[in-house]
Design an enzyme around this catalytic site. Sequence first.
Site, PDB file in Angstrom:
ATOM      1  N   GLY A 326       0.836  -1.203   0.000  1.00 40.59           N
ATOM      2  CA  GLY A 326       0.000   0.000   0.000  1.00 40.59           C
ATOM      3  C   GLY A 326       0.860   1.236   0.000  1.00 40.59           C
ATOM      4  O   GLY A 326       2.046   1.197  -0.343  1.00 40.59           O
ATOM      5  N   GLY A 327       0.226   2.346   0.394  1.00 40.18           N
ATOM      6  CA  GLY A 327       0.940   3.614   0.375  1.00 40.18           C
ATOM      7  C   GLY A 327       2.074   3.701   1.361  1.00 40.18           C
ATOM      8  O   GLY A 327       2.964   4.535   1.214  1.00 40.18           O
ATOM      9  N   GLY A 329       3.981   0.820   2.489  1.00 36.89           N
ATOM     10  CA  GLY A 329       5.011  -0.208   2.417  1.00 36.89           C
ATOM     11  C   GLY A 329       4.538  -1.516   1.808  1.00 36.89           C
ATOM     12  O   GLY A 329       3.407  -1.637   1.345  1.00 36.89           O
ATOM     13  N   VAL A 331       4.025  -5.730   2.373  1.00 40.54           N
ATOM     14  CA  VAL A 331       3.705  -6.637   3.475  1.00 40.54           C
ATOM     15  C   VAL A 331       4.145  -8.054   3.103  1.00 40.54           C
ATOM     16  O   VAL A 331       3.857  -8.533   1.998  1.00 40.54           O
ATOM     17  CB  VAL A 331       2.193  -6.628   3.781  1.00 40.54           C
ATOM     18  CG1 VAL A 331       1.879  -7.591   4.916  1.00 40.54           C
ATOM     19  CG2 VAL A 331       1.744  -5.211   4.145  1.00 40.54           C
ATOM     20  N   ASP A 440      -8.033   8.045   8.215  1.00 38.74           N
ATOM     21  CA  ASP A 440      -8.085   7.394   6.893  1.00 38.74           C
ATOM     22  C   ASP A 440      -8.969   6.153   6.938  1.00 38.74           C
ATOM     23  O   ASP A 440      -8.567   5.071   6.509  1.00 38.74           O
ATOM     24  CB  ASP A 440      -6.671   7.043   6.426  1.00 38.74           C
ATOM     25  CG  ASP A 440      -6.586   6.813   4.924  1.00 38.74           C
ATOM     26  OD1 ASP A 440      -7.548   7.191   4.216  1.00 38.74           O
ATOM     27  OD2 ASP A 440      -5.591   6.257   4.449  1.00 38.74           O
TER      28      ASP A 440
END
Length: 632
Positions: A326-327, A329, A331, A440
């Site tokens: 995602g924004g 990092g 996983v 968020d």
Amino acid sequence: MGLDEDIVSTCAAFCSPVAKNQYLVGSPDCSGVGCCQAPIPAGLDFYLLQFRRFNGSWSGGPVTVYIVDADRLSSYRMDEMQASALPAVLEWVISNSTCQSNSTTSPECRSSNSFCKNSTTFLGGHRCHCSEGYDGNPYLVDGCIDIDECKFPENYPCFGDCNNTIGGYLCQCPLGFEGNASIPKGCKDVDECVHPHAYSCYGICKNLPGSFQCQCPQGTYGDPTTKGGCINITIKNSFPGSKIALVASGGFILLIVALAAPFITHKIKVQRVKMLKEKFFKQNHGLLLQQLISQNTDIGERMIITLRELEKATDNFDKTREVGGGGHGVVYKGILNLHVVAIKKSKIVVQREIDDFINEVAILSQVNHRNVVKLLGCCLETEVPLLVYEFISNGTLYHHLHVEGTISLSWDDRLRIVLEVARALSYLHSSTSMPIYHRDIKSSNVLLDDSLTAKVSDFGASRYIPIDQTGVTTAIQGTFGYLDPMYYYTGRLTAKSDVFSFGVLTMELLTRKKPFIYRSDDGDGLVSHFSSLFREGKLADIIDPQVMEEDNGDIQEVGALAVVCTKLKGEDRPTMREVELILENLRLKMHTPSCTKPCSREHIPAQGVVTQEVSRQYTMEEEIMLSARYPR
């Protein structure tokens, strides 16, 4: 002189053939011979220049006049100025008003990093300026931007490692040096040999620039980095004069040295790796993290995880172990201490993202709720920090909701999931030591486990809010479509910002429409269109057909809750605690069996009064969703 030709400023100049065009403008010499200068008083609307001849001293030749900012005037020569323009500044103020009493603020200073200063001229008024360490336009929200002092060494001298910080910068000596990095040659080499115990050298130490060399004394061999590691070489000449014994002893010594060399090399490498890990630990704000978790020994004992453990858990971060990203990092899935875990490698490229990483650790380390993803620990021994979470196996709510086909999550599951998200947010807002605002909330940040239990995740953008404050002005973060319009326009973050995002999420669950791309035939966004249909009694036109088939009478109440959560004014929205109670009541009604006979007390909903109050409130819904009509 002024408009009425009253003289307000004057000077006289006399010609000299010797001194022609040789004086500096702005210097004391420019006082009458060859040139002269006169200041322009502040506050004049018009200024008229006139030249008059005294006793025939002016032959009528060319006269050069410059209007220049006095503060910028320095060492320009008159002959150099004829071919170039000089700086002039228009002085202006916000008239008829001053800074607020006992304060350095005013309504015009909209940037959070600005201050107000009264004008010192007789005109009065005031002006806005950016705070120290910031530059830009103080009259705009977020108009004053942090100056990256490291990009301007001529103005912010740093002769070591320069790191930009919010409103300033940090200048420090490189590894292996110490002193004052702000002056030339201020960083001096650290003599590691003066502190042998600190740098693990028990042999002969030789200092090098930024490092050191350690070796065993002559006549010994072994590991000079450990106490007692250097061993004496004893040559027993059992047979004096025997060359065979000497050669055998020499061969034995060479064999020992050959066997010890890899061991010594390995130790040196280990020492270098250790020093590198310490460097990354400080670079990744490890000292700050230690301070944050030191107040809770239970957290401290389980928080720090070594890099070696994570490499073993992920097969050295094998590509096949990647399970998402995602924004903030990438996983990885791994097995740590016989438990399946998720390991997030942050994409650190700017200072703000490092701060987000430490912010997420600090927040999640103190959160313990069944509907919030659990943080197990972190690793700071790499250039890119690593976070270790419990592994949530069933993906995100977004992927379950927006699958291809007509069948998605059941209405019962959707209502339970939205209730669990409400519980998590209510806990973050009301039950932690300091309120936490997520900032968020969206379907892709809600994870589902094997039993479809919701887990709120991704706290990189979250903020602590002191208990004595109702909100805080901060840089805008979030996802368009879910973002509170009042927070977007004012920068004022409150608990009601999460309530708005939660309301959008509820609409998404009811409609299976994606808030960040949805547009009606009239060009309205999801929030505006949903609210209009609710007011007109046509909510069925936008509800997911699957939900309509499974409806047991609760869709209108859930829709009304979504509408009131997305009201334009934050004070008109409920708190997350109130939302949680309303949804609890709805779930209780859904699972309360109908009674053909007089019902016993246990069949009566425990929160009927709450339902009545909520219903009355929803019938008064007004159309105030103007901001949702703008493209996101």
